[in-house]
Write a protein that holds these residues in place. Structure first.
Motif, PDB file in Angstrom:
ATOM      1  N   GLY A   1      28.953  34.618  44.148  1.00 37.88           N
ATOM      2  CA  GLY A   1      30.124  33.845  43.765  1.00 37.88           C
ATOM      3  C   GLY A   1      30.122  33.371  42.328  1.00 37.88           C
ATOM      4  O   GLY A   1      30.888  32.480  41.953  1.00 37.88           O
ATOM      5  N   ARG A   2      29.293  33.988  41.485  1.00 40.76           N
ATOM      6  CA  ARG A   2      29.231  33.599  40.076  1.00 40.76           C
ATOM      7  C   ARG A   2      30.310  34.292  39.255  1.00 40.76           C
ATOM      8  O   ARG A   2      30.759  33.778  38.238  1.00 40.76           O
ATOM      9  CB  ARG A   2      27.854  33.936  39.474  1.00 40.76           C
ATOM     10  N   LEU A   3      30.694  35.472  39.682  1.00 39.74           N
ATOM     11  CA  LEU A   3      31.678  36.263  38.943  1.00 39.74           C
ATOM     12  C   LEU A   3      32.703  36.862  39.887  1.00 39.74           C
ATOM     13  O   LEU A   3      32.434  37.092  41.067  1.00 39.74           O
ATOM     14  CB  LEU A   3      30.987  37.403  38.179  1.00 39.74           C
ATOM     15  N   VAL A   4      33.878  37.137  39.333  1.00 45.17           N
ATOM     16  CA  VAL A   4      34.960  37.801  40.060  1.00 45.17           C
ATOM     17  C   VAL A   4      35.356  39.037  39.262  1.00 45.17           C
ATOM     18  O   VAL A   4      35.453  38.986  38.029  1.00 45.17           O
ATOM     19  CB  VAL A   4      36.177  36.859  40.213  1.00 45.17           C
ATOM     20  N   THR A   5      35.568  40.162  39.952  1.00 43.94           N
ATOM     21  CA  THR A   5      36.063  41.363  39.276  1.00 43.94           C
ATOM     22  C   THR A   5      37.480  41.650  39.745  1.00 43.94           C
ATOM     23  O   THR A   5      37.802  41.488  40.919  1.00 43.94           O
ATOM     24  CB  THR A   5      35.173  42.585  39.576  1.00 43.94           C
ATOM     25  N   ILE A   6      38.327  42.064  38.803  1.00 40.00           N
ATOM     26  CA  ILE A   6      39.733  42.327  39.104  1.00 40.00           C
ATOM     27  C   ILE A   6      40.122  43.672  38.473  1.00 40.00           C
ATOM     28  O   ILE A   6      39.935  43.861  37.266  1.00 40.00           O
ATOM     29  CB  ILE A   6      40.649  41.223  38.535  1.00 40.00           C
ATOM     30  N   PRO A   7      40.655  44.596  39.287  1.00 45.74           N
ATOM     31  CA  PRO A   7      41.075  45.877  38.716  1.00 45.74           C
ATOM     32  C   PRO A   7      42.330  45.731  37.858  1.00 45.74           C
ATOM     33  O   PRO A   7      43.142  44.823  38.069  1.00 45.74           O
ATOM     34  CB  PRO A   7      41.356  46.738  39.950  1.00 45.74           C
ATOM     35  N   ILE A   8      42.475  46.614  36.888  1.00 48.18           N
ATOM     36  CA  ILE A   8      43.674  46.655  36.049  1.00 48.18           C
ATOM     37  C   ILE A   8      44.518  47.838  36.513  1.00 48.18           C
ATOM     38  O   ILE A   8      44.017  48.961  36.607  1.00 48.18           O
ATOM     39  CB  ILE A   8      43.337  46.840  34.553  1.00 48.18           C
ATOM     40  N   GLU A   9      45.762  47.586  36.791  1.00 48.99           N
ATOM     41  CA  GLU A   9      46.658  48.645  37.269  1.00 48.99           C
ATOM     42  C   GLU A   9      46.703  49.803  36.277  1.00 48.99           C
ATOM     43  O   GLU A   9      46.897  49.607  35.073  1.00 48.99           O
ATOM     44  CB  GLU A   9      48.063  48.066  37.451  1.00 48.99           C
TER      45      GLU A   9
END
Length: 229
Positions: free
Chosen positions: A170-178
């Motif tokens: 829970g230290r980092l979050v990854t988010i894809p780019i469309e």
């Protein structure tokens, strides 16, 4: 398999820092299972030093990103690591399931040094999409970049694979780019006409087997998603 159990000798591997400690510990366990009498020696180096170690025969094999063959080196594709936006869970973008490129505009950004190929590729992606970020820091290693992102309320674009532990904790979050297809290709390098000992040959086979299994699993996942659509 019985023969592999009797394999002795040392396998000397030079790897870039960001190859992933969890990956290496897993490989060490598999080497121990297949070749109990063999020894795996891993040294972590900057990319150019990995090539030097292989050329000067200080390492049997090298693990690098953006592998390149030349007159002295043979490069074997290993795997492709998906890259995504990464940030701390408290960042405003962290709540989004997917980003569009304009979401990155004017964000405080932790960048790779330009001398690294991955840094130049991320920079080119941002330029090609017409996005200007506010580069607050740049580093030559992912470990420092991760910490800078967490502390500095900023974002970066990093290979997801090496962030697994941080995501789980829970230290980092990854988010894809469309529409973003940024990947970091990883490869195995060795000196041309290199004669491997048995242990090094078995380790090379192990790397290639693992890559083939991952590729097959990814293909199954993609086909499963296509069926749902």
């Amino acid at each position: 398999d019985k023969l592999k159990g009797r394999v002795q000798g040392k396998v000397r591997v030079a790897a870039i820092y960001s190859v992933g400690l969890s990956d290496m510990s897993r490989l060490e366990q598999q080497v121990a299972a297949r070749m109990p009498k063999a020894e795996l020696l891993v040294e972590y180096l900057r990319p150019e030093k990995v090539y030097d170690a292989v050329v000067t025969d200080q390492a049997d094999l090298g693990l690098v990103s953006y592998p390149e063959s030349n007159r002295e080196i043979t490069a074997i594709p290993w795997r492709e690591e998906e890259m995504m936006v990464v940030t701390a869970p408290s960042h405003p973008l962290a709540a989004k399931r997917k980003l569009i490129p304009s979401d990155l505009a004017r964000q405080d950004f932790v960048a790779f040094d330009d001398e690294l190929r991955v840094g130049r590729e991320v920079k080119r992606y941002l330029r090609d999409t017409g996005i200007q970020v506010n580069v607050v820091m740049h580093f030559d290693n992912i470990q420092t970049m991760k910490e800078a992102v967490i502390v500095g309320a900023s974002i970066s674009i990093l290979p997801v694979r090496v962030l697994r532990k941080d995501i789980e904790q829970g230290r980092l979050v990854t988010i894809p780019i469309e529409g973003c297809t940024l990947v970091r290709p990883m490869g195995i390098i060795h000196r041309r006409r290199k004669t491997f000992n048995q242990a090094a040959q078995v380790f090379l086979e192990l790397l290639q087997e693992e890559a083939a299994l991952e590729h097959a699993a990814a293909a199954d996942c993609d086909s499963g998603q296509a069926e749902k659509l």
